[in-house]
Design an enzyme around this catalytic site. Structure first.
Site, mmCIF file in Angstrom:
data_model
loop_
_atom_site.group_PDB
_atom_site.id
_atom_site.type_symbol
_atom_site.label_atom_id
_atom_site.label_comp_id
_atom_site.label_asym_id
_atom_site.label_seq_id
_atom_site.Cartn_x
_atom_site.Cartn_y
_atom_site.Cartn_z
ATOM 1 N N GLN A 47 35.301 37.381 45.534
ATOM 2 C CA GLN A 47 35.782 38.303 46.560
ATOM 3 C C GLN A 47 36.483 37.588 47.714
ATOM 4 O O GLN A 47 37.152 38.235 48.508
ATOM 5 C CB GLN A 47 34.632 39.154 47.109
ATOM 6 C CG GLN A 47 34.105 40.155 46.105
ATOM 7 C CD GLN A 47 33.011 40.977 46.722
ATOM 8 O OE1 GLN A 47 31.845 40.577 46.713
ATOM 9 N NE2 GLN A 47 33.392 42.105 47.292
ATOM 10 N N HIS B 191 30.609 41.071 39.686
ATOM 11 C CA HIS B 191 31.780 40.369 40.226
ATOM 12 C C HIS B 191 31.986 39.027 39.548
ATOM 13 O O HIS B 191 33.119 38.582 39.347
ATOM 14 C CB HIS B 191 31.645 40.145 41.734
ATOM 15 C CG HIS B 191 32.085 41.287 42.570
ATOM 16 N ND1 HIS B 191 33.365 41.787 42.549
ATOM 17 C CD2 HIS B 191 31.399 42.042 43.474
ATOM 18 C CE1 HIS B 191 33.457 42.786 43.395
ATOM 19 N NE2 HIS B 191 32.276 42.976 43.967
ATOM 20 N N GLY C 5 26.329 42.192 50.456
ATOM 21 C CA GLY C 5 26.447 41.076 49.533
ATOM 22 C C GLY C 5 27.898 40.686 49.387
ATOM 23 O O GLY C 5 28.802 41.483 49.674
ATOM 24 N N HIS D 112 25.431 44.361 41.182
ATOM 25 C CA HIS D 112 26.806 44.483 41.664
ATOM 26 C C HIS D 112 27.459 43.106 41.781
ATOM 27 O O HIS D 112 28.587 42.897 41.313
ATOM 28 C CB HIS D 112 26.811 45.196 43.022
ATOM 29 C CG HIS D 112 28.164 45.384 43.611
ATOM 30 N ND1 HIS D 112 28.826 46.584 43.573
ATOM 31 C CD2 HIS D 112 28.998 44.523 44.257
ATOM 32 C CE1 HIS D 112 30.009 46.457 44.164
ATOM 33 N NE2 HIS D 112 30.133 45.211 44.597
ATOM 34 N N GLU D 113 26.761 42.160 42.393
ATOM 35 C CA GLU D 113 27.336 40.824 42.598
ATOM 36 C C GLU D 113 27.501 40.070 41.278
ATOM 37 O O GLU D 113 28.511 39.395 41.082
ATOM 38 C CB GLU D 113 26.511 40.029 43.612
ATOM 39 C CG GLU D 113 26.395 40.663 44.982
ATOM 40 C CD GLU D 113 27.717 41.080 45.633
ATOM 41 O OE1 GLU D 113 28.758 40.450 45.354
ATOM 42 O OE2 GLU D 113 27.698 42.029 46.430
ATOM 43 N N CYS E 247 32.232 48.849 47.765
ATOM 44 C CA CYS E 247 32.536 47.438 47.560
ATOM 45 C C CYS E 247 33.512 46.978 48.634
ATOM 46 O O CYS E 247 34.478 47.693 48.948
ATOM 47 C CB CYS E 247 33.148 47.237 46.173
ATOM 48 S SG CYS E 247 33.593 45.530 45.823
ATOM 49 N N LEU E 248 33.274 45.793 49.172
ATOM 50 C CA LEU E 248 34.169 45.255 50.194
ATOM 51 C C LEU E 248 35.561 44.952 49.647
ATOM 52 O O LEU E 248 36.511 44.837 50.409
ATOM 53 C CB LEU E 248 33.561 43.982 50.801
ATOM 54 C CG LEU E 248 32.272 44.179 51.592
ATOM 55 C CD1 LEU E 248 31.664 42.830 51.972
ATOM 56 C CD2 LEU E 248 32.517 45.037 52.825
#
Length: 146
Positions: A53, A144, A48, A140-141, A98-99
């Protein structure tokens, strides 16, 4: 394609801005979504990606198509102005990466089941329930974006 910003970037700590409904189908949003899709596609371990991000403080996230293939389901890949409207009280502790925080994993409690309401990239409102990995991704998203 955009670069994924890392933890020290302040955009990751800002509350993302909602997109006016009449702008969802705009060229600007279409270009952002397509760029996010290309960015996520080059990440072998990403499932995702939220707009913050990639340095854009808007309430958009996308989910990798592979997530739906794993669950043998289909679903929207683009979530605009998403809101989690229900979450189960069962919250197991999960290990999550996480990216924007490369090569680090942490333990976090996430609801096992959630319901999300959002708009797709064509401006159509939808509601989707999720369990397991997809529920974790949604939470999670949205984190963000918040």
């Amino acid at each position: 394609m955009k670069e994924i910003v890392q933890l020290e970037n302040t955009v990751l700590r800002e509350k993302a801005v909602a997109i006016p409904l009449d702008e969802i189908k705009s060229k600007k949003i279409e270009e952002i979504v397509e760029s996010m899709k290309l960015t996520l596609a080059k990440e072998s371990d990403g499932v995702g990606l939220a707009a913050p991000q990639v340095g854009i403080s808007l309430r958009i996230f996308i989910v990798a198509p592979s997530v739906f293939e794993r669950e043998d389901r289909t679903g929207p890949l683009v979530y605009i102005n998403p809101k989690i409207t229900r979450a189960s009280s069962e919250k197991p502790t999960l290990e999550e990466g996480c990216l924007s925080v490369r090569n680090q994993f942490g333990k976090i409690k996430r609801s096992e089941k959630v319901t999300i309401v959002a708009y797709d990239q064509f401006g159509k409102k939808f509601t989707r329930g999720a369990t397991g990995l997809l529920a974790e991704i949604y939470q999670h998203e949205v984190d963000h974006l918040d």
